[in-house]
Design an enzyme around this catalytic site. Sequence first.
Site, PDB file in Angstrom:
ATOM      1  N   LYS A 121       0.839  -1.204   0.000  1.00 24.64           N
ATOM      2  CA  LYS A 121       0.000   0.000   0.000  1.00 24.64           C
ATOM      3  C   LYS A 121       0.872   1.250   0.000  1.00 24.64           C
ATOM      4  O   LYS A 121       0.657   2.171  -0.806  1.00 24.64           O
ATOM      5  CB  LYS A 121      -0.919   0.003   1.217  1.00 24.64           C
ATOM      6  CG  LYS A 121      -1.844   1.210   1.284  1.00 24.64           C
ATOM      7  CD  LYS A 121      -2.718   1.178   2.522  1.00 24.64           C
ATOM      8  CE  LYS A 121      -1.948   1.608   3.748  1.00 24.64           C
ATOM      9  NZ  LYS A 121      -2.831   1.804   4.935  1.00 24.64           N
ATOM     10  N   ASP A 139      -6.177   0.256   0.431  1.00 21.95           N
ATOM     11  CA  ASP A 139      -6.419   0.520   1.852  1.00 21.95           C
ATOM     12  C   ASP A 139      -7.802  -0.030   2.219  1.00 21.95           C
ATOM     13  O   ASP A 139      -8.465  -0.682   1.403  1.00 21.95           O
ATOM     14  CB  ASP A 139      -6.310   2.016   2.154  1.00 21.95           C
ATOM     15  CG  ASP A 139      -7.387   2.837   1.466  1.00 21.95           C
ATOM     16  OD1 ASP A 139      -8.203   2.272   0.700  1.00 21.95           O
ATOM     17  OD2 ASP A 139      -7.434   4.052   1.691  1.00 21.95           O
TER      18      ASP A 139
END
Length: 213
Positions: A121, A139
């Site tokens: 991420k 996310d």
Amino acid sequence: MRKKERALGVIEGLKKEYPLAECTLDYANAWQLLVGVRLAAQCTDARVNIVTSELFEKYPSPAALAAATPEEIEAIVKPCGLGRTKARDIHLCMNELIEKYDGKVPDDFDKVLALPGVGRKSANLIMGDVFGKPAIVTDTHCIRLCGRMGLTKNKEPKKVEMDLWKIIPPEESNDFCHRLVLHGRAVCDARKPQCDRCAVKEYCETFAKQQNK
């Protein structure tokens, strides 16, 4: 409706609803975003921005953070939660930037991913926001919304990322993920999604199922 068709509809709908798509973490350069996104784990961006304002004022460079002790860093970042772990990761990461890359964040996904405390991420966020490369940031908002909309059946971040690469045009990927965050906060709440206000409900698999009950 095929997933790619659904994805393109969602992209266009979110573009109209949120024309300005950008990261809500405050940063001036790549290393600051790297620190900010590490602090953002299990913490709001708003709180992170308050903390990093103080942190970057006291330690204005990777070298300054590398020279600090983890305990000194922890004293500032503690309000973000998991202070000891995050301070340790930041300290190790800045030291590695100094030792391997002359204090500069490399514009290579795998090299960023290999830095201490950096996951997919974070690495994708750096690639997209700093270096302007295609990037899919999976996310919690991205995973939740894409699952509800029917763009993926997976919940594991890497699998969601791989699914989205198949249906999201690369040039749309980074902004699409930022708009998912905005939509997740404003409308598609984890507990009480406000479907009546949703700009992309016509493309949402969950909404369609509810209407057909």
